[in-house]
Structure formats: C-alpha cells, structure tokens
Design an enzyme around this catalytic site. Sequence first.
Site, mmCIF file in Angstrom:
data_model
loop_
_atom_site.group_PDB
_atom_site.id
_atom_site.type_symbol
_atom_site.label_atom_id
_atom_site.label_comp_id
_atom_site.label_asym_id
_atom_site.label_seq_id
_atom_site.Cartn_x
_atom_site.Cartn_y
_atom_site.Cartn_z
ATOM 1 N N CYS A 84 0.802 -1.288 -0.094
ATOM 2 C CA CYS A 84 0.053 0.008 -0.043
ATOM 3 C C CYS A 84 0.927 1.215 0.153
ATOM 4 O O CYS A 84 1.629 1.283 -0.948
ATOM 5 C CB CYS A 84 -0.934 0.013 1.146
ATOM 6 S SG CYS A 84 -2.294 1.215 1.039
ATOM 7 N N HIS A 188 -3.566 -4.838 -0.466
ATOM 8 C CA HIS A 188 -3.448 -5.353 0.900
ATOM 9 C C HIS A 188 -3.379 -6.738 0.708
ATOM 10 O O HIS A 188 -4.386 -7.445 0.962
ATOM 11 C CB HIS A 188 -4.269 -4.828 1.875
ATOM 12 C CG HIS A 188 -4.312 -3.331 2.323
ATOM 13 N ND1 HIS A 188 -3.583 -3.016 3.085
ATOM 14 C CD2 HIS A 188 -4.920 -2.237 1.677
ATOM 15 C CE1 HIS A 188 -3.447 -1.613 3.115
ATOM 16 N NE2 HIS A 188 -4.433 -1.215 2.321
ATOM 17 N N GLU A 190 -2.536 -9.087 3.187
ATOM 18 C CA GLU A 190 -3.084 -9.324 4.478
ATOM 19 C C GLU A 190 -4.683 -9.306 4.550
ATOM 20 O O GLU A 190 -5.234 -10.031 5.421
ATOM 21 C CB GLU A 190 -2.682 -8.382 5.657
ATOM 22 C CG GLU A 190 -3.134 -7.128 5.907
ATOM 23 C CD GLU A 190 -2.516 -6.027 4.843
ATOM 24 O OE1 GLU A 190 -2.794 -4.896 5.105
ATOM 25 O OE2 GLU A 190 -1.740 -6.559 3.793
#
Length: 209
Positions: A84, A188, A190
């Site tokens: 990001c 992202h 995650e």
Amino acid sequence: MAEVTALIDYGAGNLHSVENALGKAGAKVTVTSDPDVVRAADRIVLPGVGSFKACALGLRKVTGMIAALEERVLVGGAPFLGICVGMQLLATRGLEHGTTKGLRWIEGEVHLIEPSDASIKVPHMGWNDVAIMPHARGHEVIDEGEAYFLHSYHFAATDPHTIAAMTDHGEGLVAAVARDNILGVQFHPEKSQAYGIAMLERFLNWDPR
C-alpha cells in the site's frame, strides 16, 4: 536456520494483520524499528497506512532506517516488499498534502485518483482484478486474481517496464511495481484472503537474482 523477514515498524502500518498474514504464509517474522535488525534480515516488508506525507516523515524519523534499507536492499540484494503506502514510498515523490520526497527506488509520482466518470468513487475501495503486465519483473510473486484495495492516491510510474500489474477503477491504475529485488503492491495481501496468502508465500520463496 530459518530465514528472518523484517517487518518495518515506523508507526504507519497495519502491523498486526500483516504479521499474521506473513506467519500464515510460513514466515519467521521480526517486527522491528532497529536498523541493525534490518541489515541482518533475509527479507524485508514495508507496510504503510495513511497519507504518503505522514508515512514518509514517519520512516525518516526512525534514525538510520532508510540507510539500513538502502544497504540491505539496494546493495545487499535482499528481497523487498512494499505494501500500500509502503509501495508508494518507492516513488520519486508523492503529491498528497504537498510534495514529499519518496525513497526514489522506482521513478514516478503518487497522484490523486481523478476518474473522468463522476460515478466512480474515490477512494478505490474493495475487491478488484489484478492483471499482470508481461514485460515486467515480479511475475514469480504476482499472479492474476482478485485482491483488496483501499487507496485514494495511485503510483504513476515513469518507466512502463517497472509496472508489474494493473487494475481498473474508471481508469487503469498501477496495482504493483517491480525492479530487480524490489516489489511493491498497492493492494493489501493481508486482507486479500487466499489470494494474498498465496502471494506472500511466493514472496517468501522469491529469488530475484
């Protein structure tokens, strides 16, 4: 001995979620703001949440960190992943809240997303396709699929050969940049469920030499 992945703590990243995702991918993670730990790491991950300016200033406030990153990544060749705003910091400069110098590892500027269609909302938020650019590096890590994005600014890379992947949000937006042993993703991993964990697994096995 297992490889150590240094996850950089500079007060501007979603550290807990990224650490958990790296752990699920099989990494031995050390969350650190210590430049000496970075110099000894096998792989390095730089997260980032918030504005380009705040993240850049936060990173510069960690004494010796940028020098350690340059030594380990640019000179030592350690595989690097920016996530990001951590990816955006690779740019020459960011134009959020004024002009702020980036790391200048990949030439380009970070601009506000300004779609020509007023119905296209900013920020670009949610799941979107990741399309591979066949001429770029990083294909050992980045794959076609859907990932989770959340950003209002985008990386306008100067050299198209550094664009590893694109996405579409009213216009083409850079989803990933890469050169040599350096990789950055706008999305992202995650938060990208199976797609993101698989990408992190490939990063942990990436040998860009």
